[in-house]
Design a protein around this motif. Sequence first.
Motif, short mmCIF file in Angstrom:
data_model
loop_
_atom_site.label_atom_id
_atom_site.label_comp_id
_atom_site.label_asym_id
_atom_site.label_seq_id
_atom_site.Cartn_x
_atom_site.Cartn_y
_atom_site.Cartn_z
N LEU B 321 -10.44 -0.78 -2.38
CA LEU B 321 -11.49 0.14 -1.71
C LEU B 321 -10.61 1.27 -1.23
N VAL B 322 -10.98 2.43 -1.89
CA VAL B 322 -10.09 3.76 -1.43
C VAL B 322 -10.98 4.16 -0.37
N ARG B 323 -10.38 4.52 0.75
CA ARG B 323 -11.27 5.27 1.93
C ARG B 323 -10.20 6.20 2.34
N SER B 324 -10.09 6.49 3.68
CA SER B 324 -9.27 7.72 4.01
C SER B 324 -7.94 7.59 4.82
N SER B 325 -7.55 6.24 4.83
CA SER B 325 -6.22 5.91 5.40
C SER B 325 -5.01 6.26 4.68
N THR B 326 -5.30 6.66 3.32
CA THR B 326 -4.09 6.76 2.36
C THR B 326 -4.27 8.11 1.85
N GLY B 327 -3.24 9.05 1.65
CA GLY B 327 -3.36 10.42 1.23
C GLY B 327 -2.06 10.75 0.45
N GLU B 328 -1.94 11.60 -0.37
CA GLU B 328 -0.90 12.12 -0.90
C GLU B 328 0.30 12.57 0.21
N VAL B 329 1.59 11.97 -0.59
CA VAL B 329 2.83 12.25 0.34
C VAL B 329 3.02 13.57 0.47
N THR B 330 3.34 13.92 1.60
CA THR B 330 3.70 15.20 2.12
C THR B 330 5.01 15.16 2.62
#
Lengths: 331, 331
Positions: B321-330
């Motif tokens: 379940l992809v929601r918003s607590s993961t993002g591209e690594v910066t």
Amino acid sequence: MPEPRIDDVAAAAGVHRSTVSRAFSKPEAVRPETREHVLKVAAELGYSMSPLAQALRRRVSNLVPLIVPDITNPFFAELAHTTAAAARRQGYQLILCLTDGDQSLTSKYLDSVHSMYSPFGIIAPSTPVDLESLRRDAFDNRVVVIDRVNSDYSVPTVTVDSAHGIDLAFEHLSSLGHTEIAYAPGIVGTNTAYDRRKAYQRAASMRDVKPQVLGSTHTADIGSEVVDDWLDSAQRPTAVIASNDAIAFAVIAEFSTRNIRVPEDVSVVGFDGLDLGAHFNPRLTSVKQPIEAMGEISIQLGEKLMNGETAEHIMLEPTLLVRSSTGEVTS
Amino acid sequence: MPEPRIDDVAAAAGVHRSTVSRAFSKPEAVRPETREHVLKVAAELGYSMSPLAQALRRRVSNLVPLIVPDITNPFFAELAHTTAAAARRQGYQLILCLTDGDQSLTSKYLDSVHSMYSPFGIIAPSTPVDLESLRRDAFDNRVVVIDRVNSDYSVPTVTVDSAHGIDLAFEHLSSLGHTEIAYAPGIVGTNTAYDRRKAYQRAASMRDVKPQVLGSTHTADIGSEVVDDWLDSAQRPTAVIASNDAIAFAVIAEFSTRNIRVPEDVSVVGFDGLDLGAHFNPRLTSVKQPIEAMGEISIQLGEKLMNGETAEHIMLEPTLLVRSSTGEVTS
DNA sequence: TCCTCAAATGCAACCGATCTCACAATCGAT
DNA sequence: ATCGATTGTGAGATCGGTTGCATTTGAGGA
């Protein structure tokens, strides 16, 4: 080997069935030595009484239903938790009945447990209880309601003082400098929802705050409704009081999704004081309901009811749990 | 008026008790006209059978226990929710038994419901089940376990493929550019906790990621343990996989308390896929367990068990379940 | 030692259904 | 018309205890 029955114990102890029965359920009616002997023999045989048979004959069981709309709502989960503990302490077995908001299931459940000779039942309704039907349906009125009851004072209730709770929230926010304090109502229908909203209106006018109720249409996504209204507001509230923690969670999530920070841009206070709120982001400031007491007291009221005592109406006082979702107003 | 009994119906319908009984519970054994007549009379009298008396004589009731450690944990709440629904569909009444982590209560409950002639029971353990005692205690082994079982394949189980779940999380994080992926274990003890951690180790090494397990001492505050370890880490992980949603909540709350942003500074993925996560801040990316299926299948396995069929071991597949607590690594 | 009265125990009906067995009615076949 | 096989219903024991009433036991008094 099959489970031993009362006659097996009686035979092994050299006494009659009825003596064994009394040794267990009416200790004072049997000579102490006899009693001890019977109990010892019973223990050796690994005997225990059949609650079913007991209930059938006595016409009273130890099964106490707790009827809640939705266990998935952490408030009801905590309530179930504490009520189950209180029930167990008194020797009852709690039966959790989930209605999923289906009104008709409530009376169905009531029928069902009534026919199991439950001594009384506990209802934590999501919508106003149709007491007429409850009474007629079954149970000779032996029902405790968690929440206020409109029309009928013969049903014992346990409630939390919503007005005081809302006052606590206002006080807290005022002390942080907030003057624009809005309200996010929950699902309408319950008395508590009504009470809290009413309390908000009253508290607001008492403090010369213009009442602003956010998001009242109640579609699926309460969070975005509230935030939409907040954005549209001529004078944006610096704080929002949510009618319960679940709403507060949803509102904060939505604020955050739109890059509005809590509590920097807006403070939010919930109502419930769930443990879960301590692990929310930010940790949720909330009016804490004494859930543990509510469970405990429901059971007590139920017991009074089955003893034929008259209905009591207990009102509990909430407290304020200050965590991190509220802050000083910055403008 | 007292509740009518079977003899009242029999008298009113002009037949014998046994015919009334058969009309209800063995329709094919009675002439259709007789049956209809009996049923009509019964309906007029508002008669319904006593489940207690039935259970006593048949030695089988419709009370199915679901034993969970903590209903306050939303995972178990959702599980209870779906299992209760599945049970009701099959005509069972679910009895929720809360152990609060007290092992001894499990067998107590089992005893208790066994003596109520439950057809089978369902256990969702927090710690490894002592099957020896379960078997001996009661129930003739008619127990379904949600979670794997170590030593005993005669007990049916329903589990979720942890390895696959962890793989999904890794895949997702890898695709976002993460290479430093840590793990926050939950309370040790359960098989699922063990499986997931094992799966993490394996998945990490397969992808040339150095395994980093955060916060393993397990004091009261898991969140701050994990974050402490994260801060102390020589090479700070850009992502954390939590062993369940509750842990993820706590970890995120703690990150946020220390001004570490999720997902900008660190991505977090949970494991459970609770609805609640959709209202978390940020909305939680999580490996979703098919909780609804788990409830449904537990009941089915239980029914097979009471029909004497042999134990099955069902493994369900999770999804992401992809929601918003993961993002591209910066970086 | 005998009698009285209360306390302790035994007896048997009862709670509300199920289920085995026996019996009566129906039916087709001879 | 007679007979064996079905089919439908009634009788009564049973599940595992509880409880009002009868009976036995034992302590205390005469």
